[in-house]
Every structure is written in structure tokens, then in C-alpha cells.
Motif scaffolding. Structure first.
Motif, PDB file in Angstrom:
ATOM      1  N   SER A 290      69.486  28.160  95.330  1.00 22.69           N
ATOM      2  CA  SER A 290      68.175  27.568  95.603  1.00 22.69           C
ATOM      3  C   SER A 290      67.103  28.630  95.779  1.00 22.69           C
ATOM      4  O   SER A 290      65.910  28.330  95.691  1.00 22.69           O
ATOM      5  CB  SER A 290      68.228  26.682  96.849  1.00 22.69           C
ATOM      6  OG  SER A 290      68.481  27.450  98.010  1.00 22.69           O
ATOM      7  N   ASP A 291      67.505  29.862  96.020  1.00 20.71           N
ATOM      8  CA  ASP A 291      66.577  30.986  96.156  1.00 20.71           C
ATOM      9  C   ASP A 291      66.472  31.802  94.871  1.00 20.71           C
ATOM     10  O   ASP A 291      65.737  32.785  94.823  1.00 20.71           O
ATOM     11  CB  ASP A 291      67.029  31.908  97.288  1.00 20.71           C
ATOM     12  CG  ASP A 291      67.149  31.165  98.602  1.00 20.71           C
ATOM     13  OD1 ASP A 291      66.126  30.626  99.066  1.00 20.71           O
ATOM     14  OD2 ASP A 291      68.273  31.104  99.149  1.00 20.71           O
ATOM     15  N   GLY A 292      67.233  31.410  93.857  1.00 24.17           N
ATOM     16  CA  GLY A 292      67.173  32.105  92.589  1.00 24.17           C
ATOM     17  C   GLY A 292      68.346  33.011  92.301  1.00 24.17           C
ATOM     18  O   GLY A 292      68.377  33.660  91.257  1.00 24.17           O
ATOM     19  N   ARG A 327      82.158  31.828  94.773  1.00 23.81           N
ATOM     20  CA  ARG A 327      81.052  31.074  94.224  1.00 23.81           C
ATOM     21  C   ARG A 327      79.751  31.321  94.991  1.00 23.81           C
ATOM     22  O   ARG A 327      79.742  31.354  96.218  1.00 23.81           O
ATOM     23  CB  ARG A 327      81.351  29.572  94.277  1.00 23.81           C
ATOM     24  CG  ARG A 327      82.512  29.138  93.391  1.00 23.81           C
ATOM     25  CD  ARG A 327      82.078  28.898  91.956  1.00 23.81           C
ATOM     26  NE  ARG A 327      83.234  28.614  91.114  1.00 23.81           N
ATOM     27  CZ  ARG A 327      83.792  27.411  90.981  1.00 23.81           C
ATOM     28  NH1 ARG A 327      83.320  26.391  91.685  1.00 23.81           N
ATOM     29  NH2 ARG A 327      84.813  27.237  90.175  1.00 23.81           N
ATOM     30  N   VAL A 328      78.677  31.477  94.256  1.00 19.88           N
ATOM     31  CA  VAL A 328      77.346  31.456  94.857  1.00 19.88           C
ATOM     32  C   VAL A 328      77.036  30.013  95.233  1.00 19.88           C
ATOM     33  O   VAL A 328      77.152  29.094  94.409  1.00 19.88           O
ATOM     34  CB  VAL A 328      76.287  31.995  93.884  1.00 19.88           C
ATOM     35  CG1 VAL A 328      74.884  31.816  94.454  1.00 19.88           C
ATOM     36  CG2 VAL A 328      76.551  33.460  93.560  1.00 19.88           C
ATOM     37  N   CYS A 329      76.645  29.777  96.473  1.00 21.60           N
ATOM     38  CA  CYS A 329      76.339  28.436  96.972  1.00 21.60           C
ATOM     39  C   CYS A 329      74.823  28.219  96.982  1.00 21.60           C
ATOM     40  O   CYS A 329      74.054  29.103  96.603  1.00 21.60           O
ATOM     41  CB  CYS A 329      76.909  28.263  98.377  1.00 21.60           C
ATOM     42  SG  CYS A 329      78.656  28.704  98.515  1.00 21.60           S
ATOM     43  N   MET A 330      74.402  27.064  97.430  1.00 18.87           N
ATOM     44  CA  MET A 330      72.982  26.743  97.401  1.00 18.87           C
ATOM     45  C   MET A 330      72.155  27.705  98.257  1.00 18.87           C
ATOM     46  O   MET A 330      71.047  28.116  97.852  1.00 18.87           O
ATOM     47  CB  MET A 330      72.738  25.311  97.869  1.00 18.87           C
ATOM     48  CG  MET A 330      71.277  24.897  97.807  1.00 18.87           C
ATOM     49  SD  MET A 330      70.977  23.198  98.320  1.00 18.87           S
ATOM     50  CE  MET A 330      71.730  22.307  96.955  1.00 18.87           C
ATOM     51  N   ASP A 331      72.688  28.078  99.437  1.00 13.23           N
ATOM     52  CA  ASP A 331      71.908  28.875 100.377  1.00 13.23           C
ATOM     53  C   ASP A 331      72.565  30.193 100.760  1.00 13.23           C
ATOM     54  O   ASP A 331      72.006  30.929 101.582  1.00 13.23           O
ATOM     55  CB  ASP A 331      71.681  28.078 101.676  1.00 13.23           C
ATOM     56  CG  ASP A 331      71.078  26.718 101.420  1.00 13.23           C
ATOM     57  OD1 ASP A 331      69.908  26.670 101.001  1.00 13.23           O
ATOM     58  OD2 ASP A 331      71.786  25.706 101.601  1.00 13.23           O
ATOM     59  N   VAL A 381      64.033  37.755  87.817  1.00 14.50           N
ATOM     60  CA  VAL A 381      62.882  37.921  88.714  1.00 14.50           C
ATOM     61  C   VAL A 381      62.054  36.652  88.830  1.00 14.50           C
ATOM     62  O   VAL A 381      61.529  36.342  89.908  1.00 14.50           O
ATOM     63  CB  VAL A 381      62.000  39.118  88.299  1.00 14.50           C
ATOM     64  CG1 VAL A 381      62.745  40.430  88.521  1.00 14.50           C
ATOM     65  CG2 VAL A 381      61.544  39.014  86.842  1.00 14.50           C
ATOM     66  N   THR A 382      61.913  35.886  87.743  1.00  9.24           N
ATOM     67  CA  THR A 382      61.048  34.709  87.821  1.00  9.24           C
ATOM     68  C   THR A 382      61.680  33.583  88.617  1.00  9.24           C
ATOM     69  O   THR A 382      60.970  32.700  89.124  1.00  9.24           O
ATOM     70  CB  THR A 382      60.689  34.172  86.425  1.00  9.24           C
ATOM     71  OG1 THR A 382      61.885  33.838  85.714  1.00  9.24           O
ATOM     72  CG2 THR A 382      59.887  35.183  85.638  1.00  9.24           C
ATOM     73  N   ARG A 383      63.010  33.597  88.783  1.00 13.06           N
ATOM     74  CA  ARG A 383      63.651  32.489  89.484  1.00 13.06           C
ATOM     75  C   ARG A 383      63.756  32.717  90.994  1.00 13.06           C
ATOM     76  O   ARG A 383      64.220  31.827  91.716  1.00 13.06           O
ATOM     77  CB  ARG A 383      65.039  32.233  88.886  1.00 13.06           C
ATOM     78  CG  ARG A 383      66.060  33.292  89.172  1.00 13.06           C
ATOM     79  CD  ARG A 383      67.354  33.049  88.395  1.00 13.06           C
ATOM     80  NE  ARG A 383      68.008  31.811  88.798  1.00 13.06           N
ATOM     81  CZ  ARG A 383      68.983  31.224  88.091  1.00 13.06           C
ATOM     82  NH1 ARG A 383      69.374  31.747  86.945  1.00 13.06           N
ATOM     83  NH2 ARG A 383      69.544  30.127  88.533  1.00 13.06           N
ATOM     84  N   ILE A 384      63.336  33.874  91.496  1.00 10.22           N
ATOM     85  CA  ILE A 384      63.363  34.080  92.943  1.00 10.22           C
ATOM     86  C   ILE A 384      62.480  33.017  93.593  1.00 10.22           C
ATOM     87  O   ILE A 384      61.304  32.885  93.288  1.00 10.22           O
ATOM     88  CB  ILE A 384      62.883  35.497  93.318  1.00 10.22           C
ATOM     89  CG1 ILE A 384      63.828  36.546  92.707  1.00 10.22           C
ATOM     90  CG2 ILE A 384      62.817  35.648  94.826  1.00 10.22           C
ATOM     91  CD1 ILE A 384      65.268  36.458  93.175  1.00 10.22           C
ATOM     92  N   GLY A 385      63.061  32.237  94.502  1.00 10.94           N
ATOM     93  CA  GLY A 385      62.447  31.006  94.952  1.00 10.94           C
ATOM     94  C   GLY A 385      61.248  31.174  95.863  1.00 10.94           C
ATOM     95  O   GLY A 385      60.974  32.242  96.418  1.00 10.94           O
ATOM     96  N   ALA A 386      60.551  30.045  96.064  1.00 13.15           N
ATOM     97  CA  ALA A 386      59.296  30.049  96.821  1.00 13.15           C
ATOM     98  C   ALA A 386      59.512  30.330  98.298  1.00 13.15           C
ATOM     99  O   ALA A 386      58.616  30.825  98.971  1.00 13.15           O
ATOM    100  CB  ALA A 386      58.584  28.710  96.641  1.00 13.15           C
TER     101      ALA A 386
END
Length: 418
Positions: A290-292, A327-331, A381-386
Motif C-alpha cells: 500500500s506504500d508502493g 511475502r510483502v504485505c499491505m503494510d 519511485v512513482t508508486r511510493i504512496g501518499a
């Protein structure tokens, strides 16, 4: 201060230096710094201001709202702004009121630009977008033939001014690909046709980052680097960014949220695709997809190493290169810190930045993460979250938060970090 346990540190001086390096590659052309997609995740306004400090006299964005927001912070005397991707009903009148250049890629687009010009009483500065072979947005040469009389008629009426013709390569990241020269030849023919019809063009532009770095023949009056502005190379097969005089501007880092001992043979994260091979210490990094952080950079099997990180690095260097375990998780995701680990919760790990790369056991780069995830550094780089705060170093003291991250970062991303 932000309480979010991670951040993207953006070096504005690196952006300015990269623009200067790119200008050296194209000494006969002006530089348009492409700052679309929140400046490739680096922050729209701070990055644009840094690019201008480095010598950019044009700024490019895809979407009209981006252009309007940018113009609110950057006066026309500092840089012209071009926007190029919109559907019917876009706020073109507001863009003209903000002194934004508009691309025209279809007959309906010309009609809406002319209507906006008449509504506002402003002359629309128009760049004709031509599809010379990419097969994406833009007028085909045949479409241009049909549209050109209407465009010139609108110019004679004072509604528009044809200031540019532009296009985009399909294979600029492969400099020797035959389509590169073929598209340039189509572009030359189109430019000649537009000028012969009576347009007095200010700029002709075709070169993106890759062509700026590798194809002087394609520089024309203006080059449009995007990725390279942020210190990443679009042609990694030709060497790292440093070989082109570029410095990556973004460093992503986080504090460990948990550190704990675990027995040999224990599964790690969803699906237990990673199992510990000895008694060891695990560290939890509070960033996820969720953070990219790409889920495709999970460390599922020995044959599929996860995304690389540097653990325990100090200002003097050092640190250990590790990879995502499981696994990479959501957070969040997990690191296998090893049986002798001394890390504690709160210690900083760095995912990527302007390092020497994972191959040298140095600070990984966005390119390293791209290779781990089977993608390109643009996406990393563009997917690093808000919600990941952007913190700015260097540049102007007034640099504020990114357009995407403002709500999450709030005032902390205005702070200067030494």
C-alpha cells in the motif's frame, strides 16, 4: 514531526544537478523537466522549483489539473508549462487563464481549445502532438493533414498560436533500434509540412530521457527528460546513472517496528514461502504494497531473492545488505536479520537511494528494486504512496510537501533535514 515510521527523503540539489547534466548533453536545446505523476513521486512543486534552479525553462505534466497546480506556484517568467493528456470536458479555460501551453492530439481537442480561447479571450499556445510510430496518443500524419487547415484558420483568427510540434519514441531506450531513426524521419516530414503551411514554430521536441542521453540527432529545439531528472537512467544496459553524471534524488527509509528471535524452521509471512534455516532474528519493516513496496519483490524462494535493503548503515557508510524474507504485505514486510543481529526496534533500514547498488553490497538503488520485482525504476519511485512523508533536503528553504503526500506529510515534509 511525523509519527509515520518511514519517509522518502528527496534531495533537491540532486534534481538541480541532474538538470544541469542533461543540459550539457543537449547544449543546442532548451530543457523541459517532466514533472508529471507528482514529479515521479518526488513532489510536484519542490521538484519543479529544483529543476528550474538547475536551468530548466519548461515544465511538462500529463494532466491539466497538474498544470494548473504547478502554474499557481511557478510564474510564467520562470518556466513555461505544457500539459498533454486530457479527455473531452477538461478545464481548458482554467488552463489558459493560468498561462499553460496545451497539446492538441485530435480534432475534438482543437475544437475545445478554440472554444476555451474564445471564452477566456486568451490566445491558446498549442503544441500539435503527432503519432510518428508509437501507436499511442497523438494525430497520425493523415489526421494532421485534415486538422491543419482548421488549426491555421484558428491561428489567423487569433484564437490559437501554433508554437510547437512534438512526438514520442517507442524504443528510445534501445538507441540502435531502427524505429528511432524511422520516427525521426516521419517527424521531420511532419514539421516541414506544418511550417510550409504557415506555422511559425517556436519549438520542435521529440527526445525523452533516453534520447537526451544517447541521441544528439533527436534534440531539436527542446528535450523532455523525465526519469533522468530524478537521477535514474532509462538505459541501465548502458551503465548506472552515475556514468551519465546523474544522482538519484530519492532515498526511502524506515524504522524497524519489531525485532524478535525465532526458531529454525519457522515460516515467515503469508503462505510461509520463506522458512528460517536456523535460529535467527526477524525484523519487521512498516512499509508494504500500500506504500508502493512491490509485492513482486517478495523473497519467496531461494531462487527468488526479495528486494534489497541496507541495515545498520551509518553516516560513515557500512551496513549489511539483506533482502525481503517472505511475502510483502499491505503494510509491512520482514527481514531475516541473522542469528547475531544487534538491531533494535527503531533502527533505520534503507530500501534504496543514491548508493553504489546491491551488486557491491552498498545502498541499493531503485534499479535494484526494479530488477527484483521484474519492472522498471520508473515504477519503483512513482508508486511510493501518499502516506509516506516526503522530506526535502537542499534546494530552497520554502520547498513544501508533494502534491500527493501533502495530506499525509503535512508540515513535517517542509522541514529541512541536514
Amino acid at each position: 514531526m511525523s509519527t509515520f515510521p518511514a519517509r522518502a527523503v528527496v534531495n533537491l540539489d540532486a534534481i538541480a544537478g541532474n538538470v544541469r547534466a542533461l543540459a550539457d548533453y543537449a547544449p543546442t536545446a532548451q530543457v523541459m523537466a517532466v514533472v508529471k505523476a507528482d514529479a515521479y513521486g518526488h513532489g510536484l512543486v519542490p521538484s519543479a522549483q529544483a529543476a528550474i534552479a538547475g536551468g530548466a525553462r519548461w515544465l511538462g505534466v500529463a494532466q491539466v489539473p497538474e498544470a494548473i497546480a504547478l502554474r499557481a506556484a511557478v510564474p510564467a517568467s520562470a518556466a513555461r508549462v505544457l500539459t498533454w493528456l486530457y479527455a473531452p470536458g477538461a478545464p481548458l479555460a482554467a488552463a489558459l487563464e493560468a498561462d499553460v501551453d496545451l497539446s492538441v492530439h485530435a480534432g475534438w481537442a482543437l475544437a475545445e481549445v478554440v472554444a476555451a480561447a474564445r471564452e477566456t479571450g486568451r490566445v491558446a499556445r498549442v503544441h500539435l502532438k503527432v503519432d510518428t510510430g508509437l501507436g499511442r496518443n497523438g494525430l497520425t500524419p493523415t489526421d494532421l493533414e485534415a486538422l491543419l487547415p482548421d488549426a491555421l484558420r484558428a491561428q489567423s483568427e487569433g484564437a490559437v498560436e501554433l508554437v510547437g510540434v512534438w512526438s514520442h519514441f517507442a524504443f528510445a531506450d534501445e538507441p540502435d533500434h531502427p524505429t528511432v531513426l524511422a520516427q525521426a524521419e516521419v517527424f521531420d516530414e511532419v514539421v516541414g509540412r506544418v511550417e510550409a503551411a504557415g506555422a511559425h514554430l517556436e519549438v520542435r521536441h521529440l527526445a525523452n530521457s533516453a534520447a537526451t542521453l544517447t541521441a544528439p540527432r533527436m534534440h531539436y529545439d527542446l528535450v523532455r527528460p523525465g526519469l533522468a531528472v530524478y537521477g535514474l537512467t532509462p538505459v541501465p544496459q548502458l551503465g548506472p546513472a552515475a556514468d551519465h553524471g546523474l544522482t538519484p534524488a530519492m532515498t526511502v527509509e524506515a524504522e524497524l517496528a519489531n525485532v524478535k528471535r525465532i526458531a529454525a524452521g519457522h515460516g515467515v509471512s503469508y503462505g510461509h514461502r520463506y522458512r528460517t534455516t536456523r535460529d535467527t532474528v526477524l525484523g519487521v519493516v512498516p512499509l508494504g504494497y500500500s506504500d508502493g513496496v512491490p509485492r513482486h519483490a517478495s523473497g519467496d524462494l531461494p531462487a527468488q531473492p526479495g528486494g534489497p535493503l541496507l541495515v545498520g548503515a551509518t553516516a560513515d557508510g557500512g551496513g549489511r545488505l539483506l533482502r525481503v524474507a517472505g511475502r510483502v504485505c499491505m503494510d509491512q514486510f520482514v527481514l531475516d536479520l541473522g542469528p547475531d543481529a544487534t538491531e533494535q526496534a527503531g533502527d533505520v533500514v534503507r530500501l534504496f537511494g543514491p548508493g553504489t547498488g546491491a551488486d557491491t553490497d552498498g545502498l541499493p538503488t531503485a534499479q535494484d528494486w526494479a530488477e527484483a520485482a521484474g519492472t522498471i525504476s520508473y515504477e519503483i519511485v512513482t508508486r511510493i504512496g501518499a502516506r509516506v512523508p516526503r522530506v526535502y533536503v537542499g534546494g530552497e528553504a520554502t520547498a513544501g510537501p508533494s502534491a500527493q503526500g501533502a495530506a499525509a506529510a503535512e508540515s513535517e515534509s517542509k522541514e529541512k533535514q541536514a
